[in-house]
Design an enzyme around this catalytic site. Structure first.
Site, mmCIF file in Angstrom:
data_model
loop_
_atom_site.group_PDB
_atom_site.id
_atom_site.type_symbol
_atom_site.label_atom_id
_atom_site.label_comp_id
_atom_site.label_asym_id
_atom_site.label_seq_id
_atom_site.Cartn_x
_atom_site.Cartn_y
_atom_site.Cartn_z
ATOM 1 N N TYR A 188 0.842 -1.195 0.000
ATOM 2 C CA TYR A 188 0.000 0.000 0.000
ATOM 3 C C TYR A 188 0.870 1.235 0.000
ATOM 4 O O TYR A 188 2.065 1.189 0.311
ATOM 5 C CB TYR A 188 -0.934 0.017 1.221
ATOM 6 N N CYS A 189 0.253 2.384 -0.364
ATOM 7 C CA CYS A 189 0.993 3.646 -0.289
ATOM 8 C C CYS A 189 0.031 4.768 0.086
ATOM 9 O O CYS A 189 -0.697 4.657 1.068
ATOM 10 C CB CYS A 189 1.795 3.925 -1.551
ATOM 11 N N ARG A 190 -0.001 5.841 -0.696
ATOM 12 C CA ARG A 190 -0.710 7.059 -0.268
ATOM 13 C C ARG A 190 -2.197 7.038 -0.532
ATOM 14 O O ARG A 190 -2.959 7.756 0.114
ATOM 15 C CB ARG A 190 -0.102 8.271 -0.995
ATOM 16 N N CYS A 195 -1.904 6.345 -6.068
ATOM 17 C CA CYS A 195 -0.472 6.412 -5.778
ATOM 18 C C CYS A 195 0.237 5.336 -6.592
ATOM 19 O O CYS A 195 -0.009 4.141 -6.413
ATOM 20 C CB CYS A 195 -0.230 6.201 -4.290
ATOM 21 N N TYR A 198 -3.064 4.512 3.167
ATOM 22 C CA TYR A 198 -2.998 4.770 4.598
ATOM 23 C C TYR A 198 -4.027 5.791 5.073
ATOM 24 O O TYR A 198 -4.676 5.560 6.113
ATOM 25 C CB TYR A 198 -1.588 5.223 4.981
#
Length: 218
Positions: free
Chosen positions: A175-177, A181, A205
């Site tokens: 996962y990221c932003r 993303c 997140y």
């Protein structure tokens, strides 16, 4: 139209005007990770400090970000309210009704990852069962501000040389932003090329935190 209704619609229009700039939407994605200085936000977005400050000022006046002073620095964070829900509704509408957006999503994002992503609900169950390794591919300074519980942080630009740090005997969820993303898409594509069983989290997140789910900090 009644005057009261017109006044309400004028306020709606003003909020839409504040959001009506690509750089401001991008800045909202960055501040949603946690409080950041204007200098760091300018660096992330490729803007000058002066230009980033002007966009942040408009977002603050519109109630989308809040600012506080920390010594000589001014830190910006996401304001209270359903801001992420508003942006998610905009994203859903654009993907459904703007052919240009649908084409970009199909040609770029789906090309990197055509598999169905993991939902937050599914990941919660997998974390409780201990059957998954969660990989945070954001920059380290964002990971420190907050992350999914138990997540391993390997920024996407370090991933190739740190493959040995990632177990191959468990499924990986990266996962990221947020939903657009590119870090998580690029991470998934790279890991699959090296034989890992990996999927993306459906969003990022900020959405996890906004849902009231537990987070970690470093």
């Amino acid at each position: 139209m009644s005057r009261a209704k017109l006044q309400v619609f004028e306020q709606f229009a003003e909020l839409a005007r504040v959001l009506g700039h690509a750089h401001r939407l991008e800045l909202l994605e960055y501040v949603a990770q946690g409080e950041r200085s204007v200098e760091r936000l300018a660096q992330l977005s490729g803007l000058s400090v002066a230009n980033a400050s002007q966009h942040l000022k408009q977002l603050r006046l519109g109630g989308f970000v809040q600012a506080r002073r920390d010594g000589k620095r001014v830190l910006y964070g996401l304001a209270d309210g359903p801001i992420l829900s508003l942006l998610a509704a905009l994203r859903t509408y654009a993907e459904r009704n703007r052919p240009e957006v649908g084409k970009i999503v199909s040609d770029y994002f789906h090309r990197l990852d055509e598999l169905e992503p993991v939902s937050r609900k599914e990941l919660v169950h997998r974390l409780k069962a201990g059957t998954v390794v969660v990989l945070d591919v954001r920059p380290q300074d964002e990971f420190v501000l907050g992350h999914l519980p138990g997540a391993v942080n390997i920024p996407v630009d370090e991933l190739k040389r740190r493959l040995a740090d990632i177990p191959k005997n468990q499924e990986i969820v990266a996962y990221c932003r947020g939903p657009y993303c590119v870090f998580s898409f690029e991470a998934v594509a790279l890991l699959r090329r090296h034989g890992y069983k990996v999927r993306r989290l459906q969003d990022g997140y900020p959405e996890w935190r906004a849902a009231g789910l537990p987070v970690g900090s470093s």
